[in-house]
Design a protein around this motif. Structure first.
Motif, mmCIF file in Angstrom:
data_model
loop_
_atom_site.group_PDB
_atom_site.id
_atom_site.type_symbol
_atom_site.label_atom_id
_atom_site.label_comp_id
_atom_site.label_asym_id
_atom_site.label_seq_id
_atom_site.Cartn_x
_atom_site.Cartn_y
_atom_site.Cartn_z
ATOM 1 N N THR A 267 0.843 -1.199 0.000
ATOM 2 C CA THR A 267 0.000 0.000 0.000
ATOM 3 C C THR A 267 0.877 1.248 0.000
ATOM 4 N N THR A 268 0.526 2.214 -0.848
ATOM 5 C CA THR A 268 1.223 3.496 -0.866
ATOM 6 C C THR A 268 0.230 4.612 -0.574
ATOM 7 N N LYS A 269 0.756 5.781 -0.315
ATOM 8 C CA LYS A 269 -0.092 6.911 0.074
ATOM 9 C C LYS A 269 -1.039 7.324 -1.043
ATOM 10 N N ASP A 274 -3.422 -2.605 -0.870
ATOM 11 C CA ASP A 274 -3.497 -4.039 -0.577
ATOM 12 C C ASP A 274 -3.149 -4.903 -1.789
ATOM 13 N N GLU A 309 3.657 2.606 2.413
ATOM 14 C CA GLU A 309 3.025 2.847 3.710
ATOM 15 C C GLU A 309 2.894 1.565 4.521
ATOM 16 N N SER A 310 2.523 0.478 3.851
ATOM 17 C CA SER A 310 2.369 -0.792 4.567
ATOM 18 C C SER A 310 2.494 -1.942 3.582
ATOM 19 N N GLY A 311 2.599 -3.147 4.132
ATOM 20 C CA GLY A 311 2.758 -4.341 3.315
ATOM 21 C C GLY A 311 4.109 -4.994 3.539
ATOM 22 N N THR A 312 4.245 -6.221 3.062
ATOM 23 C CA THR A 312 5.496 -6.959 3.240
ATOM 24 C C THR A 312 6.001 -7.481 1.903
ATOM 25 N N ARG A 321 13.342 -5.158 3.338
ATOM 26 C CA ARG A 321 12.797 -3.794 3.277
ATOM 27 C C ARG A 321 13.679 -2.998 2.321
#
Length: 505
Positions: A267-269, A274, A309-312, A321
């Motif tokens: 997820t990005t801004k 997702d 922003e989130s996620g792996t 990362r």
């Protein structure tokens, strides 16, 4: 004698250097109707709209408004003639207010004296109230959401009181509630003296708001259908031109192949939401979707060019990362940007420098000095392997053809010996022969065990080259298809789903 059409294009053509954008184009807009204009990316929709709005001049053919020749000499003249267009990309000034943006260059005045900000805001408030738009005339546009900025564009276009309103992907940034507001606005705008040309990739919207659907393909008129009496599969079939039989692409990658890249919830801004998928060893994973779907943004997020922003992300089961493209390269992930001239090549440098660029420190440097002989030898091997047409590795990159420039970028990452290669529009702007060589190369790399993500706007290319296809719409994955079940129709169906629609996998 029948009443003349509100707007008509007869035999319109437009060419650019090396490209025939439109040929013998026809379009008819009746009074009081909403006419959908649909086609794949590159079909000629934007060129046609720029001709109508005076940005371009047709090479042949004519436009007619109320049966009279229409010859707009520029955007301002088109507005004066009653043609107003809302472009997909906003043309707003973020530091000005809503009112200032709506009436920029047309501020109310008495004689030579401006009436002032209060009068401007009052005039904007009257328009906004009449259009039922959720806007504050005093608010600075740069502080608005993208959806509200779209509303400002709509208000600005309608402030000219046009006869013909052209809307290019007007709902791309809107949610369902905002789409309903827009559709209500269109219904109020439509009168026996006005008409709307509505460009959209969202097939579900066409049933809701349009009267007829005109389909164009490869710069040519295909057909016009009554919306009520047609189905969306029929429209999509005309858009893509022909069915591509299932199974023409490569066979699916075996399930026992190792997963080399696993992405979960990326997820990005600004856009991505997702996004999840897996890439296996030796697989070519195609990414399909319409313009703005988020395909390139996935690639940029994976290599650290855009913040996440989130996620792996896992490489061979190990979490990583990645925050910069340099870190991606260390993890043996190579990214070939769609903009090779600005982001992939040093155009003023020679072929040798470009091929060795990403590997100088680890392969061609010793005691602080570049091992030029070794680098040149490796560059010559790459030139031979990829069949790069160049007099020598000393040739400046800007003098190569587009296809050979692309091969130099590929060569750069082959020297790096990447395990994962991300190709964004690998054949854009290159000729048919060079395309076939790129295809051959991708297949050879996959056969060697390299894992490839291929992003392309050309559906036949995606279907031909991919073991599996990930389809995106508006920043989300709407479906994943194996080669055996992927057709142009099935991909286009998923590419035009709204994000709220249940995805297929």
């Amino acid at each position: 004698m029948s009443e003349p059409l509100l707007l008509e294009a007869r035999g319109v053509g437009k060419s650019f250097p090396g490209v025939r954008a439109l040929q013998d184009m026809h379009i008819e807009l009746r009074r009081g109707e909403v006419l959908a204009l649909v086609g794949e990316n590159g079909a000629g929709k934007s060129t046609l709209m720029k001709l109508l709005s005076g940005i371009y001049t047709p090479d042949e053919g004519e436009f007619f408004l109320d049966g009279e020749p229409l010859r707009a000499t520029g955007p301002r003249h088109a507005l004066e003639l009653g043609i107003s267009i809302i472009h997909q990309e906003f043309n707003l000034m973020p530091d000005l207010t809503v009112a200032q943006n709506i009436f920029i260059g047309r501020e109310p005045r008495t004689g030579r004296v401006f009436l002032g900000e209060r009068a401007l805001e009052a005039k904007a408030a009257e328009l906004i109230d009449r259009l039922h738009l959720p806007l504050d005339p005093k608010e600075r546009v740069g502080e608005l959401t993208v959806a509200k900025q779209q509303m400002v564009e709509i208000a600005k276009a309608l402030s000219y009181e046009p006869r013909v309103l052209i809307m290019d992907e007007p709902t791309a940034a809107l949610n369902d509630a905002e789409v309903r507001v827009l559709h209500d606005l269109i219904r109020r705008f439509r009168t026996p003296d006005t008409g709307v040309i509505y460009i959209s990739h969202r097939m579900d919207e066409l049933k809701a708001i349009t009267d007829r659907i005109t389909v164009i393909r490869d710069g040519r008129y295909v057909d016009t259908l009554d919306t009520e009496g047609t189905t969306m599969p029929e429209v999509i079939s005309r858009m893509v031109g022909r069915e591509i039989a299932a199974g023409l692409g490569p066979e699916g990658v075996r399930e026992d192949r190792e997963v080399v890249l696993s992405v979960r919830g990326l997820t990005t801004k600004d856009l991505l939401r997702d996004v999840s998928f897996e890439l296996r060893e030796g697989e070519i994973l195609g990414f399909a979707g319409l313009m703005g779907a988020g395909r390139t943004e996935v690639a940029r997020a994976l290599v650290g060019a855009d913040p996440v922003e989130s996620g792996t992300v896992e490489l061979r089961g190990q979490p990583v990362r990645i925050t910069t493209p340099a870190e991606a390269a260390k993890h043996r992930i190579g990214y070939l940007s769609e903009d090779r001239k600005h982001l992939g090549l040093l155009l003023e440098q020679d072929v040798n420098a470009n091929i060795g660029l990403s590997s100088i420190r680890e392969r061609f440097q010793q005691w602080g000095f570049v091992r030029d002989r070794a680098m040149r030898a490796r560059s010559r091997e790459i030139v031979d392997t990829l069949r790069i047409r160049t007099p020598s590795v000393d040739q400046t990159a800007k003098f190569l053809s587009g296809g050979n420039q692309q091969k130099v970028v590929i060569g750069k990452w082959l020297v790096k010996d990447c395990d994962i290669l991300i190709f964004d529009e690998p054949t854009r702007g290159i000729d048919v022969g060079a395309k076939e060589e790129i295809y051959r190369l991708l297949n050879e790399l996959a056969a060697q065990g390299k894992s490839i993500i291929m992003i392309s706007s050309e559906l036949p290319e995606v279907l031909r080259m991919s073991h599996r296809v990930v389809v995106m719409s508006e920043g989300r994955v709407t479906g994943q298809l194996d080669a055996a079940e992927a057709t142009q129709e099935s991909v286009m169906h998923l590419a035009t789903l709204r994000p709220e629609t249940e995805a297929v996998s």
